[in-house]
Motif scaffolding. Sequence first.
Motif, PDB file in Angstrom:
ATOM      1  N   ILE A 489       0.835  -1.204   0.000  1.00 49.50           N
ATOM      2  CA  ILE A 489       0.000   0.000   0.000  1.00 49.50           C
ATOM      3  C   ILE A 489       0.868   1.252   0.000  1.00 49.50           C
ATOM      4  N   MET A 490       1.935   1.252   0.802  1.00 50.83           N
ATOM      5  CA  MET A 490       2.827   2.417   0.844  1.00 50.83           C
ATOM      6  C   MET A 490       3.522   2.621  -0.509  1.00 50.83           C
ATOM      7  N   GLN A 491       3.849   1.520  -1.149  1.00 51.08           N
ATOM      8  CA  GLN A 491       4.475   1.603  -2.468  1.00 51.08           C
ATOM      9  C   GLN A 491       3.501   2.229  -3.484  1.00 51.08           C
ATOM     10  N   ALA A 492       2.222   1.813  -3.399  1.00 58.15           N
ATOM     11  CA  ALA A 492       1.200   2.352  -4.306  1.00 58.15           C
ATOM     12  C   ALA A 492       0.990   3.838  -4.072  1.00 58.15           C
ATOM     13  N   VAL A 493       0.934   4.234  -2.806  1.00 59.94           N
ATOM     14  CA  VAL A 493       0.752   5.646  -2.445  1.00 59.94           C
ATOM     15  C   VAL A 493       1.900   6.489  -3.007  1.00 59.94           C
ATOM     16  N   THR A 494       3.103   5.973  -2.874  1.00 58.74           N
ATOM     17  CA  THR A 494       4.290   6.686  -3.372  1.00 58.74           C
ATOM     18  C   THR A 494       4.210   6.890  -4.880  1.00 58.74           C
ATOM     19  N   LEU A 495       3.840   5.829  -5.595  1.00 63.75           N
ATOM     20  CA  LEU A 495       3.754   5.900  -7.053  1.00 63.75           C
ATOM     21  C   LEU A 495       2.749   6.954  -7.514  1.00 63.75           C
ATOM     22  N   ILE A 496       1.606   7.021  -6.815  1.00 61.75           N
ATOM     23  CA  ILE A 496       0.562   7.966  -7.222  1.00 61.75           C
ATOM     24  C   ILE A 496       0.975   9.402  -6.921  1.00 61.75           C
ATOM     25  N   LEU A 497       1.567   9.614  -5.754  1.00 65.03           N
ATOM     26  CA  LEU A 497       1.990  10.975  -5.392  1.00 65.03           C
ATOM     27  C   LEU A 497       3.108  11.474  -6.297  1.00 65.03           C
ATOM     28  N   GLY A 519      -3.764   5.188  12.484  1.00 63.13           N
ATOM     29  CA  GLY A 519      -3.612   3.873  13.109  1.00 63.13           C
ATOM     30  C   GLY A 519      -2.695   3.934  14.322  1.00 63.13           C
ATOM     31  N   THR A 520      -2.742   2.920  15.136  1.00 58.97           N
ATOM     32  CA  THR A 520      -1.893   2.890  16.328  1.00 58.97           C
ATOM     33  C   THR A 520      -0.482   2.459  15.957  1.00 58.97           C
ATOM     34  N   THR A 521      -0.378   1.320  15.282  1.00 60.47           N
ATOM     35  CA  THR A 521       0.944   0.834  14.852  1.00 60.47           C
ATOM     36  C   THR A 521       1.230   1.219  13.404  1.00 60.47           C
ATOM     37  N   ALA A 522       0.164   1.412  12.629  1.00 61.14           N
ATOM     38  CA  ALA A 522       0.330   1.684  11.191  1.00 61.14           C
ATOM     39  C   ALA A 522       1.082   2.975  10.927  1.00 61.14           C
ATOM     40  N   LYS A 523       0.937   3.968  11.850  1.00 62.29           N
ATOM     41  CA  LYS A 523       1.570   5.264  11.599  1.00 62.29           C
ATOM     42  C   LYS A 523       3.093   5.166  11.525  1.00 62.29           C
ATOM     43  N   GLU A 524       3.645   4.079  12.098  1.00 59.48           N
ATOM     44  CA  GLU A 524       5.104   3.915  12.044  1.00 59.48           C
ATOM     45  C   GLU A 524       5.590   3.659  10.617  1.00 59.48           C
ATOM     46  N   LEU A 525       4.704   3.132   9.783  1.00 59.62           N
ATOM     47  CA  LEU A 525       5.068   2.911   8.376  1.00 59.62           C
ATOM     48  C   LEU A 525       5.305   4.237   7.655  1.00 59.62           C
ATOM     49  N   ILE A 526       4.662   5.295   8.158  1.00 59.79           N
ATOM     50  CA  ILE A 526       4.899   6.630   7.598  1.00 59.79           C
ATOM     51  C   ILE A 526       6.148   7.237   8.232  1.00 59.79           C
ATOM     52  N   MET A 527       6.242   7.126   9.556  1.00 60.98           N
ATOM     53  CA  MET A 527       7.352   7.766  10.270  1.00 60.98           C
ATOM     54  C   MET A 527       8.708   7.173   9.893  1.00 60.98           C
ATOM     55  N   THR A 528       8.721   5.923   9.470  1.00 60.71           N
ATOM     56  CA  THR A 528      10.001   5.298   9.094  1.00 60.71           C
ATOM     57  C   THR A 528      10.271   5.415   7.595  1.00 60.71           C
ATOM     58  N   ASN A 529       9.389   6.146   6.904  1.00 56.06           N
ATOM     59  CA  ASN A 529       9.540   6.301   5.453  1.00 56.06           C
ATOM     60  C   ASN A 529       9.796   7.775   5.134  1.00 56.06           C
ATOM     61  N   ASP A 530      11.088   8.124   5.066  1.00 56.27           N
ATOM     62  CA  ASP A 530      11.462   9.527   4.865  1.00 56.27           C
ATOM     63  C   ASP A 530      10.954  10.082   3.535  1.00 56.27           C
ATOM     64  N   ASP A 531      10.874   9.232   2.550  1.00 56.17           N
ATOM     65  CA  ASP A 531      10.377   9.666   1.236  1.00 56.17           C
ATOM     66  C   ASP A 531       8.930  10.150   1.347  1.00 56.17           C
ATOM     67  N   ILE A 532       8.100   9.381   2.050  1.00 52.09           N
ATOM     68  CA  ILE A 532       6.689   9.753   2.231  1.00 52.09           C
ATOM     69  C   ILE A 532       6.591  11.037   3.063  1.00 52.09           C
ATOM     70  N   LEU A 533       7.402  11.143   4.105  1.00 52.58           N
ATOM     71  CA  LEU A 533       7.362  12.347   4.953  1.00 52.58           C
ATOM     72  C   LEU A 533       7.719  13.600   4.148  1.00 52.58           C
ATOM     73  N   GLN A 534       8.695  13.471   3.272  1.00 50.17           N
ATOM     74  CA  GLN A 534       9.077  14.620   2.440  1.00 50.17           C
ATOM     75  C   GLN A 534       7.943  15.001   1.479  1.00 50.17           C
ATOM     76  N   LYS A 535       7.220  14.005   1.026  1.00 54.21           N
ATOM     77  CA  LYS A 535       6.095  14.280   0.127  1.00 54.21           C
ATOM     78  C   LYS A 535       4.967  15.002   0.881  1.00 54.21           C
ATOM     79  N   ILE A 536       4.718  14.572   2.106  1.00 52.90           N
ATOM     80  CA  ILE A 536       3.689  15.247   2.910  1.00 52.90           C
ATOM     81  C   ILE A 536       4.094  16.706   3.146  1.00 52.90           C
ATOM     82  N   LYS A 537       5.371  16.901   3.462  1.00 48.68           N
ATOM     83  CA  LYS A 537       5.886  18.251   3.679  1.00 48.68           C
ATOM     84  C   LYS A 537       5.708  19.104   2.420  1.00 48.68           C
TER      85      LYS A 537
END
Length: 606
Positions: A489-497, A519-537
């Motif tokens: 899912i994270m890979q798909a989100v990255t491709l679309i963004l 999510g409780t544990t799911a949010k760590e998938l974002i926090m450990t993904n610097d590429d996604i964090l930069q996209k959010i920024k």
Amino acid sequence: MACVLEAPLRMSVLSEVTASSRHYVDRLFDLDPQKVLQGVIDMKNAVIGNNKQKANLIVLGAVPRLLYLLQQETSSTELRTECAVVLGSLAMGTENNVKSLLDCHIIPALLQGLLSPDLKFIEACLRCLRTIFISPVTPEDLLYTDATVISHLMALLSRSRYTQEYICQIFSHCCKGPDHQTILFNHGAVQNIAHLLVSTSYKVRMQALKCFSVLAFENPQVSMTLVNVSVDGELLPQIFVKMLQRDKPIEMQVTSAKCLTSMCRAGAIRTDDSCIVLKLDHDLKHAHELRQAAFKLYASLGANDEDIRKKIIETENMMDRIVNGLSESSIKVRLAAVRCLHSLSRSVQQLRTSFQDHAVWKPLMKVLQNAPNEILVVASSTLCNLLLEFSPSKEPILESGAIELLCSLTQSENLALRVNGIWALMNMAFQAEQKIKSDILRGLSTEQLFQLLSDSDVNVLMKTLGLLRNLLSTRPHIDHIMSTHGKQIMQAVTLILEGEHNIEVKEQTLCILANIADGTTAKELIMTNDDILQKIKYYMSHSNAKLQLAAMFCISNLIWNEEEGSQERQDKLRDMGIVDILHKLSQSSDPNLCDKAKTALQQYLA
């Protein structure tokens, strides 16, 4: 004048030409006008119902001579009329006969004949033209090559009931699209033909009705004009409704229903007009074509009006008739019944009541098992409505194996079926139990999900993102799904963004990230993904406020104070410069952005 004939046809027919056939043609060349006339009359009697004789005479060259005699001013009116009659009889033979007549340029000759002052001759020419134009081998555009022809035909409408019948029939067969509709409309077809609907001749009434059926088809301009035309103090819609009554011939009922359907689709008829609904013939027990027309009309009437949908459904036995229509042997009736059901399924109230009372979902699911694509498209679209969260049909549909069916639709080459398949799954996933969500993901497979997310059609992509968003709702479900499918899912989100997509697609994708961040544990998938964090920024500082707001939701869910690990997440995001962006956004002129930024900053101050 020479006719062009194909050699094989000429040889095969010539082998059967008799001396008698030659005699008929030879008499056309006699120097005595009376003998020529008698020869034409004898030829007329010889070809009636005899296709073999017609073919023989055509091969022997009768057509050019008949056309010559028809066009000669020295020919008597009686001779010219008899020539037109014989040519009309030849045209009633095979399609090859009509081709031969067209090759001899019969249409210009007959159109020229319409300029004669003699009514009988005009009627004979029109009858022959009618026969030629209703043949599938005749190009309709031949009627429109000379701009003066249509005007002259309109003028001839007043001459007799035969001119009315033949001209209307020619118009209805030669009106094959918006260009033809416009030409006829601009030449006053509506005004010239309207009064023929109340003719004492059934044939005239029927041909006039067919004219309006083709003129109004998918043409809002004509439909809006028809609604205001009156004949003998009665508006055309009222006349059409009268023609729907069960004492009228089925052909008339079907055609008038088509006229009303076109007017409804164009918004020309007020669908809350009780005369339209209450006077329709509900007792559709025999004719397939009539049932098809009635279902299509009900579909148009109920498309955008809740009161009309209620009236239709409350008509005695109506839902039973529609449900029975789903299992008709005729594909056209089945399609019309499904369209009617689709129109009625737009009603929230009816989904909760009548659709459940009649267990409509059962025959609908049966239709979806094995049907042509045109039926599948409408049936699957109806199923989308039956799977909305407030529909009582949702649970039994799920239990009947709908997930597997809908997942298979998403693999269809037909775009509409792919859209409907994923749309129905999206509705199914809304506020669903975790097991249903897992079954959907299992049924789709990761490979198919990626396929849908890379679909070239934006509707498929948006509905797939909507499905993901509905799957990733409520924390336990978010955490469970991300624990099993998080990487994909994270890979798909990255491709679309990263892709070239419109604002709506990017916004929906960021909303999915916001759900993951909740999510409780799911949010760590974002926090450990610097590429996604930069996209959010990046999207926090985007020029589009919708994308900024969606990115802000992601940040808010990541830094919320009351949740475990919030301090570490806040620190990391501060180091990335997120707080600086929040300060800027808190000064935004957009009230939503401003409020959201201030709320997020408060998490840092708490």
